[in-house]
Structure formats: C-alpha cells, structure tokens
Design an enzyme around this catalytic site. Structure first.
Site, PDB file in Angstrom:
ATOM      1  N   HIS A 157       0.870  -1.184   0.000  1.00 31.84           N
ATOM      2  CA  HIS A 157       0.000   0.000   0.000  1.00 31.84           C
ATOM      3  C   HIS A 157       0.908   1.235   0.000  1.00 31.84           C
ATOM      4  CE1 HIS A 157      -3.809  -1.831   2.137  1.00 31.84           C
ATOM      5  NE2 HIS A 157      -4.089  -1.598   0.866  1.00 31.84           N
ATOM      6  N   CYS A 250      -2.272   2.852   9.109  1.00 33.14           N
ATOM      7  CA  CYS A 250      -3.283   1.863   8.707  1.00 33.14           C
ATOM      8  C   CYS A 250      -4.471   1.876   9.666  1.00 33.14           C
ATOM      9  CB  CYS A 250      -2.692   0.455   8.711  1.00 33.14           C
ATOM     10  SG  CYS A 250      -1.366   0.206   7.546  1.00 33.14           S
TER      11      CYS A 250
END
Ligand code: ARG
Length: 267
Positions: A157, A250
C-alpha cells in the site's frame, strides 16, 4: 478508528501475514487503546466504527475510504477476505453527515493507497488500488491525482512507503518503480528519504498533524530526520498489528480538510 476486537491473522494477503504466527489479541487491544489515547492527548478527536466478527482486518480503518472536506469515497477491496468491509465502512461514512458519500466503483483501498497532499492526491497502484480508481478519485474529489507504481510486495500500500508531511513527504524510493521514484524526486526535491531499516518496520506508516508525527517506536533514524525538520515524532508500539502488515496510519482514517476551502472568515 476501529478497535481490534476481532483482530487475528487467519489469512495471508501480504508478506507480513503468517497464519502460523499467533497474534495476542489482548496485547493488540492494549496497543490500539494506547494509540487512541495518544491521539487524544495531542488534541485529536477520534470517532470509532464498530468492528465486525469475521473481518479481522477491519482494524485498518485507513483502508475504509478517503475523506476530503465534505466528500467521502468508500472503499472497494481487492481481496475477497476484506470485501465486506467496503459496505460496512460505506454505511458508517454515510452516517457522518458529509454532503456526498460514494461507494468506489473501481478497486480502491482508501487511504492505504491515497495520500492527500495539500491540493493534490498521491495514489499508489501495483498491488491493490487500480489505476482506474485513481481516475475515479480525481473525478469525485476534483483534485489532481498523481499515480505512483509500487513494486515491492512488502510495501503493498502507498501508506507503507510514503508519508505526507505538510508541504513535503518522507518516502522509501526503492518501493517505487524507477519512473515513479523520478516523479517523486522531481515533485518533492526536499523530501526525507527513509532508510530501508525504517521502511521495514513500517516507519513510514505514520500520521502527521502538521507538527506531531505519530509513528512506530521501532523506527530508528526517521525520528531524528523529522526533528531536524521541526516535527515532533511521537513513538507508539503497535507490534501486534505489524503481524498483519499494519501500523499507525493503517489504523487511522483521517478526515482531511479541503485545501480549496478558505479558512478566512468574512467580516
Ligand atoms: N492485513 C491488511 C491487508 O493486507 C493490512 C492493511 C494495512 N493497511 C494499510 N493502510 N496499509 O490488507
């Protein structure tokens, strides 16, 4: 944020996840509670979405969508294991009173791959979020989106490889294709380049509020680099969440101000 009440590593969709390495859920809960308390102690308001059984990665709230000003785009996950999180986050976002809340049409893992950087959006692709999702976000937010290609599966990511710091960024160049690394170097000549060791503990997976930078306490060089630029690094231990490939960012979906909206009041 989403408390890790159902957190576990029961499937592996990134190289950090090892189903044979047990997680200590109580420790994960304690670490998450400490992160939340740290945000609050530094003046931030935290809203909590309830986690759902069977969705162990729902704790990674950053992936649930992107919020800028009065618009929210909710996620559409790449992996079937996480698919049901999309509608769950959508419903929650829909209850927050934004003007426009839209479910993504394309594969879009929210702030995992979209980094709001002033009046542009930096967007990752290569493992999860698709290039078509970048175009979709560009239309929805009416902001330019810069596509960046991720090439190292450890940094699946964008928020594992790059962190926005006000007008500049910190990043780990080797996580990007040559072309994308060149784009970043040209766009941010004064960026902080992070060591492989700090990238490997997800040191870049932090949240910057303009002064404080909340990041893992396992990063060794980055805190000094941040201090040199006038930021105050705040270290947090999220070792249990790291077993799923996540850290501070996150766990955090930010509500970003719209840089185009004037903050000057008219008398
Ligand atoms: N286990 C999760 C996944 O692989 C971790 C997500 C981390 N979130 C993030 N914003 N990088 O999808």
């Amino acid at each position: 944020m989403c408390r890790p009440e159902h957190f576990e590593v029961s499937y592996a969709i990134n190289p950090w996840m090892d189903v044979s390495d047990p997680v200590d859920r109580n420790l994960a809960l304690a670490q998450w509670d400490a992160l939340r308390a740290t945000f609050e102690r530094h003046g931030h308001q935290v809203e909590v979405i309830e986690g759902l059984p069977g969705l162990p990665d729902m704790v990674f709230a950053a992936n649930g969508g992107v919020v800028i000003g009065n618009r929210a785009l909710s996620a559409r996950f790449a992996n079937p294991e996480r698919a049901a999180e999309g509608p769950a986050y959508h419903e929650w976002l829909d209850d927050q009173g934004f003007d426009r809340v839209q479910p993504a049409r394309e594969i879009n893992e929210g702030e995992g791959d979209f980094a709001v950087a002033g009046d542009r959006i930096l967007a990752g692709t290569g493992f999860r979020t698709s290039r078509d999702a970048h175009r979709e976000a560009e239309e929805f937010f009416e902001l330019p989106v810069v596509s960046l290609e991720l090439i190292d599966p450890r940094f699946y990511h964008l928020d594992t490889a790059l962190m926005v710091l006000g007008d500049t960024i910190a990043y780990y160049p080797a996580a990007f294709s040559g072309d994308s690394a060149r784009v970043l170097a040209a766009m941010y000549p004064d960026a902080i380049l992070v060591t492989e060791a700090d990238a490997e503990v997800l040191g870049l997976n932090g949240v910057c509020d303009g002064y404080h930078v909340f990041l893992t306490d396992a990063a060794t060089t980055l805190p000094g680099q941040l201090r040199e630029r006038g930021y105050e690094p705040i270290g947090v231990n999220l070792s249990e969440l790291l077993k799923s490939g996540g850290s501070v960012k996150c766990c955090t979906m930010e509500f970003h101000r719209d840089a185009r909206e004037s903050t000057t009041a008219v008398a």
